[in-house]
Design a protein around this motif. Structure first.
Motif, short mmCIF file in Angstrom:
data_model
loop_
_atom_site.label_atom_id
_atom_site.label_comp_id
_atom_site.label_asym_id
_atom_site.label_seq_id
_atom_site.Cartn_x
_atom_site.Cartn_y
_atom_site.Cartn_z
N ASP A 310 -1.38 27.20 1.51
CA ASP A 310 -2.83 27.36 1.48
C ASP A 310 -3.28 28.40 0.47
O ASP A 310 -4.46 28.75 0.42
N ARG A 311 -2.36 28.92 -0.36
CA ARG A 311 -2.71 29.89 -1.39
C ARG A 311 -2.17 29.39 -2.73
O ARG A 311 -0.99 29.05 -2.84
N PRO A 312 -3.01 29.35 -3.76
CA PRO A 312 -2.50 28.96 -5.09
C PRO A 312 -1.56 30.02 -5.63
O PRO A 312 -1.76 31.22 -5.42
N ALA A 313 -0.53 29.59 -6.33
CA ALA A 313 0.41 30.55 -6.92
C ALA A 313 -0.32 31.34 -8.00
O ALA A 313 -0.96 30.77 -8.88
N PRO A 314 -0.24 32.67 -7.97
CA PRO A 314 -0.95 33.49 -8.95
C PRO A 314 -0.15 33.64 -10.23
O PRO A 314 1.03 33.28 -10.31
N GLY A 315 -0.80 34.19 -11.26
CA GLY A 315 -0.07 34.55 -12.47
C GLY A 315 -0.66 33.98 -13.73
O GLY A 315 -1.35 32.96 -13.73
N LEU A 316 -0.40 34.66 -14.82
CA LEU A 316 -0.87 34.29 -16.15
C LEU A 316 0.18 33.44 -16.85
O LEU A 316 1.36 33.79 -16.86
N GLY A 317 -0.23 32.32 -17.43
CA GLY A 317 0.69 31.46 -18.14
C GLY A 317 1.27 32.14 -19.37
O GLY A 317 0.62 32.99 -19.99
N ALA A 318 2.50 31.79 -19.72
CA ALA A 318 3.20 32.45 -20.84
C ALA A 318 2.44 32.27 -22.15
O ALA A 318 2.34 33.21 -22.95
N GLU A 319 1.93 31.09 -22.41
CA GLU A 319 1.21 30.84 -23.66
C GLU A 319 -0.08 31.64 -23.73
O GLU A 319 -0.43 32.19 -24.78
N ARG A 320 -0.78 31.71 -22.61
CA ARG A 320 -2.03 32.48 -22.57
C ARG A 320 -1.73 33.96 -22.76
O ARG A 320 -2.46 34.66 -23.48
N GLU A 321 -0.69 34.45 -22.15
CA GLU A 321 -0.32 35.85 -22.33
C GLU A 321 0.00 36.15 -23.79
O GLU A 321 -0.46 37.15 -24.35
N ALA A 322 0.77 35.27 -24.42
CA ALA A 322 1.14 35.48 -25.81
C ALA A 322 -0.09 35.50 -26.71
O ALA A 322 -0.20 36.33 -27.63
N ALA A 323 -1.05 34.62 -26.42
CA ALA A 323 -2.27 34.59 -27.22
C ALA A 323 -3.07 35.89 -27.06
O ALA A 323 -3.61 36.43 -28.02
N LEU A 324 -3.13 36.39 -25.83
CA LEU A 324 -3.85 37.63 -25.57
C LEU A 324 -3.20 38.81 -26.29
O LEU A 324 -3.85 39.76 -26.69
N LEU A 325 -1.88 38.74 -26.43
CA LEU A 325 -1.15 39.82 -27.10
C LEU A 325 -1.07 39.63 -28.61
O LEU A 325 -0.52 40.46 -29.32
N GLY A 326 -1.62 38.50 -29.09
CA GLY A 326 -1.60 38.24 -30.51
C GLY A 326 -0.22 37.91 -31.05
O GLY A 326 0.10 38.21 -32.21
N LEU A 327 0.60 37.26 -30.22
CA LEU A 327 1.97 36.94 -30.63
C LEU A 327 2.07 35.51 -31.17
O LEU A 327 1.29 34.65 -30.81
#
Length: 327
Positions: A310-327
């Motif tokens: 009944d709870r969605p798994a949390p967390g930031l996707g790897a691709e989204r994280e990389a984009a936020l870090l400018g990688l």
């Protein structure tokens, strides 16, 4: 002590059950039979949501009942009414979510609360927990202990917050760290919650208690650095300004578990006054120990934690994280 644990096979219930067994208490676990209860307990089966689902509890006496239910308050109502004449104390594990939003920093147990009803079907988490509180008090009066927990972390977690951060740290490399570094967080180790709840109930305490670590017990930096240290990885924390994350539309709490951002959400979640619980014996282990013990447990499961359906798994996707870090 004779304990009746309503639930007792997952996360909070399991930690409470194991603590009680370690004390030499006689523990009965009432559950649906989906998971095996801890060794040393007596299991009885039933479904609180089904007609006649409490039949297995029609007889028996206990010194203490502990209930972690978080859905329709009617389940707490029916259980508490059934057991009121045959149990000495009823500890209901509630939530600090019962406080009306936004709760200012420093709010104690006398703060304004959301509406709730013991006779309600499931509405929303906060209202359901408040309804559960009312149901417990209706049946047990001052023999009802209301444990208003904040963020709960530790071994057996089935929500995914700390397990996600640990698995992310274990992957290594540049790792997005939501700032500011010194942002205070409040949480309760599930084992500290278990110990305090059993101690408080055995001492006959009743009424509401905020149960979470004191302000200043941990920060985002201490929490994330502990994740890196526990996993032994080469993860490099890249501290990122909250304004940058907000501009990018990153969802606090869900995409970045534990982190709330600044302002009202942070004060509401991480500004609770816990002086009442501290005076009643609350002790909180260091964040590094909570993190390290959770990693040890997670590794025993090949780093795949259980996840509540009944709870969605949390967390930031790897691709989204990389984009936020400018990688």
């Amino acid at each position: 002590m004779r304990l009746l644990m309503l639930g007792g096979t997952e996360f909070v219930g399991r930690a409470i059950t194991e603590d009680a067994v370690s004390r030499g208490w006689e523990v009965t676990v009432f559950h649906r039979g989906r998971h095996a209860p801890p060794p040393g307990t007596t299991a009885v089966h039933g479904d609180r949501t089904a007609p006649g689902g409490l039949a297995a509890l029609a007889e028996g006496e206990w010194d203490l009942v502990v209930d972690t239910w978080g859905d329709a308050p009617t389940a707490v109502r029916d259980s508490a009414r059934l057991l009121a004449g045959r149990a000495g104390h009823y500890a209901y594990v509630s939530s600090r979510s019962v406080y009306s939003y936004p709760a200012p920093a420093g709010l104690g147990e006398d703060g304004p609360l959301v509406e709730g009803s013991a006779d309600a079907d499931a509405v929303a988490y906060a209202e359901d927990k408040r309804g559960g509180e009312l149901a417990a008090v209706e049946a047990f009066g001052d023999r009802a202990l209301l444990v208003r927990a904040g963020l709960i972390l530790g071994p057996y977690e089935n929500v995914g917050r700390l397990p996600w951060w640990l698995n992310r740290a274990a992957r290594g490399g540049p790792m997005l760290a939501p700032g500011p570094r010194d942002l205070p967080i409040q949480y309760i180790d599930v084992r500290d919650l278990a110990a305090w709840t059993l101690d408080a109930a055995a001492a006959g305490l009743g009424g509401p208690y905020n149960l979470v670590s004191p302000v200043g017990h941990a920060t985002m930096a201490g929490f994330l650095e502990a994740c890196v240290a526990a996993t032994g990885s080469d993860a490099e924390l890249r501290w990122t300004d909250p304004a940058v994350l907000q501009e990018a539309g990153v969802a606090p709490w869900t995409e970045l578990p534990v982190w709330t951002g600044l302002g009202e959400p942070h004060d509401h979640m991480y500004g609770g006054d816990v002086s009442k619980a501290l005076a009643a014996g609350l002790k909180c282990r260091p964040v590094a120990r909570t993190v390290a013990d959770t990693w040890a447990w997670l590794r025993s499961l090949d780093c795949v934690a259980p996840q509540r359906s009944d709870r969605p798994a949390p967390g930031l996707g790897a691709e989204r994280e990389a984009a936020l870090l400018g990688l």
